[in-house]
Scaffold this motif. Sequence first.
Motif, short mmCIF file in Angstrom:
data_model
loop_
_atom_site.label_atom_id
_atom_site.label_comp_id
_atom_site.label_asym_id
_atom_site.label_seq_id
_atom_site.Cartn_x
_atom_site.Cartn_y
_atom_site.Cartn_z
N VAL A 21 6.80 -31.76 -18.03
CA VAL A 21 5.82 -32.98 -17.65
C VAL A 21 6.82 -34.22 -17.41
O VAL A 21 7.92 -34.21 -18.14
CB VAL A 21 4.93 -33.02 -18.80
N GLY A 22 6.36 -35.21 -17.26
CA GLY A 22 7.07 -36.37 -16.84
C GLY A 22 8.24 -36.25 -16.29
O GLY A 22 8.39 -36.05 -15.33
N ASN A 23 9.24 -37.00 -16.90
CA ASN A 23 10.57 -37.16 -16.51
C ASN A 23 11.26 -35.62 -16.24
O ASN A 23 11.95 -35.39 -15.35
CB ASN A 23 11.63 -37.91 -17.20
N ARG A 24 10.73 -34.67 -16.90
CA ARG A 24 11.41 -33.27 -17.04
C ARG A 24 10.96 -32.81 -15.69
O ARG A 24 11.67 -32.07 -14.97
CB ARG A 24 11.03 -32.42 -18.26
N ALA A 25 9.68 -32.83 -15.09
CA ALA A 25 9.08 -32.19 -13.85
C ALA A 25 9.97 -33.06 -12.90
O ALA A 25 10.25 -32.33 -11.54
CB ALA A 25 7.55 -32.39 -13.87
N ALA A 26 9.54 -34.63 -12.72
CA ALA A 26 10.21 -35.38 -11.80
C ALA A 26 11.50 -35.25 -11.43
O ALA A 26 11.84 -35.06 -10.10
CB ALA A 26 9.70 -36.73 -11.84
N VAL A 27 12.41 -35.28 -12.40
CA VAL A 27 13.89 -35.18 -12.12
C VAL A 27 14.37 -33.79 -11.65
O VAL A 27 15.09 -33.81 -10.75
CB VAL A 27 14.65 -35.45 -13.11
N PHE A 28 13.76 -32.63 -12.13
CA PHE A 28 14.03 -31.60 -11.65
C PHE A 28 13.57 -31.40 -10.13
O PHE A 28 14.33 -30.78 -9.52
CB PHE A 28 13.31 -30.24 -12.56
N ALA A 29 12.63 -31.65 -9.95
CA ALA A 29 12.01 -31.79 -8.36
C ALA A 29 13.22 -32.34 -7.50
O ALA A 29 13.29 -31.81 -6.48
CB ALA A 29 10.58 -31.90 -8.43
N LEU A 30 13.10 -33.51 -7.94
CA LEU A 30 14.10 -34.69 -6.96
C LEU A 30 15.41 -33.91 -6.91
O LEU A 30 16.01 -33.92 -5.76
CB LEU A 30 14.08 -36.06 -7.54
N GLU A 31 16.08 -33.53 -7.81
CA GLU A 31 17.52 -32.96 -7.79
C GLU A 31 17.43 -31.69 -6.99
O GLU A 31 18.60 -31.60 -6.58
CB GLU A 31 17.98 -32.86 -9.34
N THR A 32 16.54 -30.68 -7.18
CA THR A 32 16.55 -29.74 -6.48
C THR A 32 16.18 -29.89 -5.12
O THR A 32 16.99 -29.36 -4.25
CB THR A 32 15.28 -28.85 -6.73
#
Length: 291
Positions: A21-32
């Motif tokens: 959730v939060g940064n954990r979800a957004a950062v993973f998606a963007l880096e992927t």
Amino acid sequence: MSENAAGTVIVISSHVVRGSVGNRAAVFALETLGHQVWALPTIVLPWHPGHGRSTRLTFTESDFEAAIDDLIRAPWIGEVKAVLSGYFGNAAQARSVARLVTALRERKPDLLYVCDPVMGDLGGLYVPQTTAEAIRDYLIPLASLATPNRYELAWLVGAPLEDNTAIMDAALSLGPSRMLVTSAVPMMAGGTGNLYLSGRHALLAEHRLIDKPPNGLGDLLAALFLSRLLSGMEDEKALQLATASVYEVLARAVKRGSDELTLASDSSSLASPMAMVQMRRLMHPAQRRKG
């Protein structure tokens, strides 16, 4: 792809030790999807509070403000093409992020700022009203794109939103040139939808409703849609792909019986989703008024 071709994104939201959730979800998606990411947590939690007692690690307002100052002065700040904000620990953080976005826009007027106003849901606000008001008063006016759920949008405009016509009128009145509203009113039985409104488009992306979903879907959708926009993709295709990715990740996590989104196992769903999404073009409020 050359280094940073996808664009660097600053992501500012909550961080959990366990979960997506939060940064954990957004950062993973963007880096992927190929982005460099600068991630600033607003609070740190062992896990989402919905799983049970979770100690809240916070920052003083002055320390958070100082970190924002550091970002504004960073020698690499020219790399940044977008900012995405989500959950805030207090009202002062929202005001600090408004200052960051304003400073970056002075150097890069076309900076894309996505405001995901993480404030509440059907049960009401789950942040202090002062924090919600700071998001409404300082961040929504700066947003290139806002991504509220229907209940957050209803709070922001101070009116119940019982149908998609009301949602579109509310989105238009709020200010940002692009609005992506989750939990919109579905047109298909047993479904749920994401309603997107811009100056040109009124679109509804629908899929089957899945009961008791893990948290983090809104964080994920905002990041994925932002990525597609940064790539130069047309709005309709960006909405279709982002919605399909979220639905596919959700369906796979639920099938596994997971209490969290399983992003590491489902990274292919972020880049190349196969799930079917029903796309509908709605009558834009501007067309309705002409009629």
